[in-house]
Design an enzyme around this catalytic site. Sequence first.
Site, PDB file in Angstrom:
ATOM      1  CG  ASP A 144      -0.298  -0.617   2.375  1.00 16.55           C
ATOM      2  OD1 ASP A 144       1.010  -0.546   2.664  1.00 16.55           O
ATOM      3  OD2 ASP A 144      -1.045  -1.103   3.444  1.00 16.55           O
TER       4      ASP A 144
ATOM      5  CG  ASN B 112      -9.363  -1.640  11.542  1.00 19.38           C
ATOM      6  OD1 ASN B 112      -8.516  -2.609  11.085  1.00 19.38           O
ATOM      7  ND2 ASN B 112      -9.895  -0.629  10.840  1.00 19.38           N
TER       8      ASN B 112
ATOM      9  CG  HIS C 216      -6.229  -2.626   8.413  1.00 22.34           C
ATOM     10  ND1 HIS C 216      -6.261  -1.338   8.842  1.00 22.34           N
ATOM     11  CD2 HIS C 216      -4.872  -2.818   8.612  1.00 22.34           C
ATOM     12  CE1 HIS C 216      -5.232  -0.692   9.174  1.00 22.34           C
ATOM     13  NE2 HIS C 216      -4.029  -1.689   9.203  1.00 22.34           N
TER      14      HIS C 216
ATOM     15  CD  GLU D 179      -9.014   0.449   7.500  1.00 18.56           C
ATOM     16  OE1 GLU D 179      -8.927  -0.435   7.987  1.00 18.56           O
ATOM     17  OE2 GLU D 179      -8.670   1.904   7.508  1.00 18.56           O
TER      18      GLU D 179
END
Length: 243
Positions: A67, A136, A138, A143
């Site tokens: 990313d 979370n 990811h 996400e």
Amino acid sequence: MNIHIFDSQEKLNEAGARIIIGTVQMKQRAVLGLATGSTPTGIYEEIVREYNRGLVSFSKTTTFNLDEYVGLPIGHPESYRVYMQQHLFNFIDLPPDQIHIPNGSLEDTSVECKRYDERLAESGQIDLQLLGIGHNGHIGFNEPNHALLRETHTVTLREETRQANARYFKSMDDVPTQAITMGMGAIMKAKTIMLVVRGADKAEIVHKALTGLITTEIPASLLQTHPSLVVLMDAEAGRLFQS
Ligand code: F6R
């Protein structure tokens, strides 16, 4: 799934580096999927140490990073390209034209996403994909969501992700709101995935992701279905696996 829990960061780093170096030594033209963030830095340091001992060459290796932030100018100190230069690429013999990191500085990110997937397709399958995990759940910047995308895409970062990464920026306002991320397709297609997790604050999410329901609301839970998943954790992150 192969889970290893280490009682020191050094041992974890050595094991992670050994797996990456082993992949490069075993395959003439290995394709590595790489991650940024705080999790892999010790592994990259260890790789550089081994490289300096003459144990490995990356001259025929190709890399794809997961990313990159959208909107940071090229050369921005918090861009993932600069991170990779400073932690790994400046110190090894990986040719620059074999390095792939999404370019988040372009006006039209959809063109860049398409280009990235074309490069991925040309390189075939990723041999080893290194992953960290967000609080979370990811992976990359995929996400939690009601559905996940297969292709490389532009994503709006969740508030908790921006907050977790704010420590690297002057203020919360400077943290980009978007990123380009490799999609779940290329990640799940990797021959082997190495998930690395450190710290007590990740104990619950990694346990839930690897032992709970498989759901797009916890993207890392999809890793349960991967045929070759290696998980390296420190004792704090692996706490719930030991009881
Ligand atoms: C980084 C990436 C992210 C991080 C995750 C954990 O390229 O894709 O998924 O791996 O946010 O970040 P750290 O390691 O900083 O806790």
